[in-house]
Design a protein around this motif. Structure first.
Motif, mmCIF file in Angstrom:
data_model
loop_
_atom_site.group_PDB
_atom_site.id
_atom_site.type_symbol
_atom_site.label_atom_id
_atom_site.label_comp_id
_atom_site.label_asym_id
_atom_site.label_seq_id
_atom_site.Cartn_x
_atom_site.Cartn_y
_atom_site.Cartn_z
ATOM 1 N N THR A 71 0.619 -1.412 0.100
ATOM 2 C CA THR A 71 -0.108 -0.167 0.469
ATOM 3 C C THR A 71 1.104 0.937 -0.508
ATOM 4 O OG1 THR A 71 -1.697 -1.130 1.296
ATOM 5 C CG2 THR A 71 -1.422 0.923 1.580
ATOM 6 N N VAL A 75 1.030 4.163 -3.025
ATOM 7 C CA VAL A 75 0.409 5.664 -1.910
ATOM 8 C C VAL A 75 1.506 6.442 -3.133
ATOM 9 C CG1 VAL A 75 0.067 7.490 -0.618
ATOM 10 C CG2 VAL A 75 -1.487 5.320 -0.710
ATOM 11 N N THR A 76 2.854 5.985 -2.833
ATOM 12 C CA THR A 76 4.163 6.395 -2.901
ATOM 13 C C THR A 76 4.110 7.581 -4.281
ATOM 14 O OG1 THR A 76 5.142 6.188 -1.012
ATOM 15 C CG2 THR A 76 6.437 7.015 -2.553
ATOM 16 N N SER A 78 2.378 6.658 -6.816
ATOM 17 C CA SER A 78 0.974 8.073 -6.776
ATOM 18 C C SER A 78 0.824 8.990 -6.596
ATOM 19 C CB SER A 78 -0.535 7.410 -5.672
ATOM 20 O OG SER A 78 -1.775 8.313 -7.085
ATOM 21 N N SER A 79 1.785 9.616 -5.292
ATOM 22 C CA SER A 79 1.785 10.393 -4.907
ATOM 23 C C SER A 79 3.549 11.092 -6.298
ATOM 24 C CB SER A 79 2.371 10.759 -3.518
ATOM 25 O OG SER A 79 3.744 10.541 -3.313
ATOM 26 N N HIS A 81 3.468 10.461 -9.074
ATOM 27 C CA HIS A 81 3.071 10.653 -10.135
ATOM 28 C C HIS A 81 3.772 9.427 -11.447
ATOM 29 C CE1 HIS A 81 1.751 14.319 -9.515
ATOM 30 N NE2 HIS A 81 2.520 14.725 -8.729
ATOM 31 N N PRO A 84 -1.298 6.714 -11.395
ATOM 32 C CA PRO A 84 -2.290 6.646 -11.662
ATOM 33 C C PRO A 84 -3.500 7.102 -10.127
ATOM 34 C CG PRO A 84 -2.085 6.153 -13.734
ATOM 35 C CD PRO A 84 -0.990 5.184 -12.756
ATOM 36 N N SER A 85 -3.399 8.469 -9.619
ATOM 37 C CA SER A 85 -4.117 8.531 -8.329
ATOM 38 C C SER A 85 -5.431 7.678 -8.606
ATOM 39 C CB SER A 85 -5.087 9.495 -8.286
ATOM 40 O OG SER A 85 -3.921 10.627 -8.163
ATOM 41 N N TRP A 86 -5.695 6.794 -9.937
ATOM 42 C CA TRP A 86 -7.276 6.508 -9.037
ATOM 43 C C TRP A 86 -7.190 4.994 -8.812
ATOM 44 C CZ3 TRP A 86 -7.778 2.162 -13.491
ATOM 45 C CH2 TRP A 86 -7.420 2.284 -14.293
ATOM 46 N N THR A 88 -4.907 3.676 -7.437
ATOM 47 C CA THR A 88 -4.263 3.845 -5.809
ATOM 48 C C THR A 88 -5.573 3.664 -5.391
ATOM 49 O OG1 THR A 88 -2.168 4.828 -6.849
ATOM 50 C CG2 THR A 88 -3.572 5.008 -4.163
ATOM 51 N N ILE A 89 -6.850 4.843 -5.724
ATOM 52 C CA ILE A 89 -8.200 4.284 -5.275
ATOM 53 C C ILE A 89 -8.570 3.550 -5.317
ATOM 54 C CG2 ILE A 89 -9.849 5.627 -5.000
ATOM 55 C CD1 ILE A 89 -9.012 7.900 -5.775
#
Length: 178
Positions: A71, A75-76, A78-79, A81, A84-86, A88-89
């Motif tokens: 996880t 998260v990292t 994604s942060s 870039h 993609p954020s989606w 990780t969500i």
């Protein structure tokens, strides 16, 4: 405190190092930390079985360490870039739903089946493969779009396994209320 539990705690302590290396784009070193974490994961389980050192703490901490490592990678990455954020969500939401379901079952005294399924194991394998390859390709400054087929498969497995675990929990909760 036995050797397997010490190795698991060591793996948990590697997480801030891993995150820091990713944030500062030290991808080769982050891969080494992941390799060390993987080795300690294999060792703690092997030692626990071979030396008959299985404990309730280890049964709780080992999967927690694995999940925290994975996880934190999502998260990292994604942060910064690279993922993609989606994505990780979806990954984090699935895990949060499973954790919440487990907590509710524990709180209500409902029976719970936490045995891993093919979909769950496949999800973990695909998620780990995706994170490793993102880090590896980034360390080589290679194009990440080549991972889109893996990304698609990982998302399908993540959603399907999350749905399957929720269905199993719902079905079990319904049968215990009858």
């Amino acid at each position: 405190m036995n050797i397997p539990n010490s190795l698991t705690i060591f793996r948990i302590l590697l997480i801030p190092v891993y995150i820091g290396l990713l944030v500062y784009e030290r991808f080769d070193e982050a891969l080494i930390v992941l390799l060390v974490a993987g080795i300690t994961d294999a060792l703690d389980g092997t030692i626990a079985r071979a030396a008959n050192q299985r404990t309730r703490l280890g049964a709780f901490l080992d999967p927690l360490a694995d999940k925290l490592l994975l996880t934190s990678g999502f998260v990292t990455l994604s942060s910064i870039h690279l993922i993609p954020s989606w994505v990780t969500i979806i990954v984090v939401s699935r895990d949060a739903m499973l954790l919440l379901g487990t907590a509710v079952a524990q709180f209500t005294g409902s029976p719970i089946d936490i045995a891993p399924t093919f979909l769950g194991k496949g999800t973990t394998f695909l998620q780990l493969s995706y994170v490793l390859l993102i880090i590896f390709l980034s360390s080589r400054r290679m194009e990440l779009d080549v991972l889109n087929p893996l990304l698609f498969g990982m998302i399908v497995f993540t959603v399907c396994s999350g749905s399957h675990y929720l269905y199993r929990g719902y079905r079990r909760a319904g049968s215990s209320n009858s």
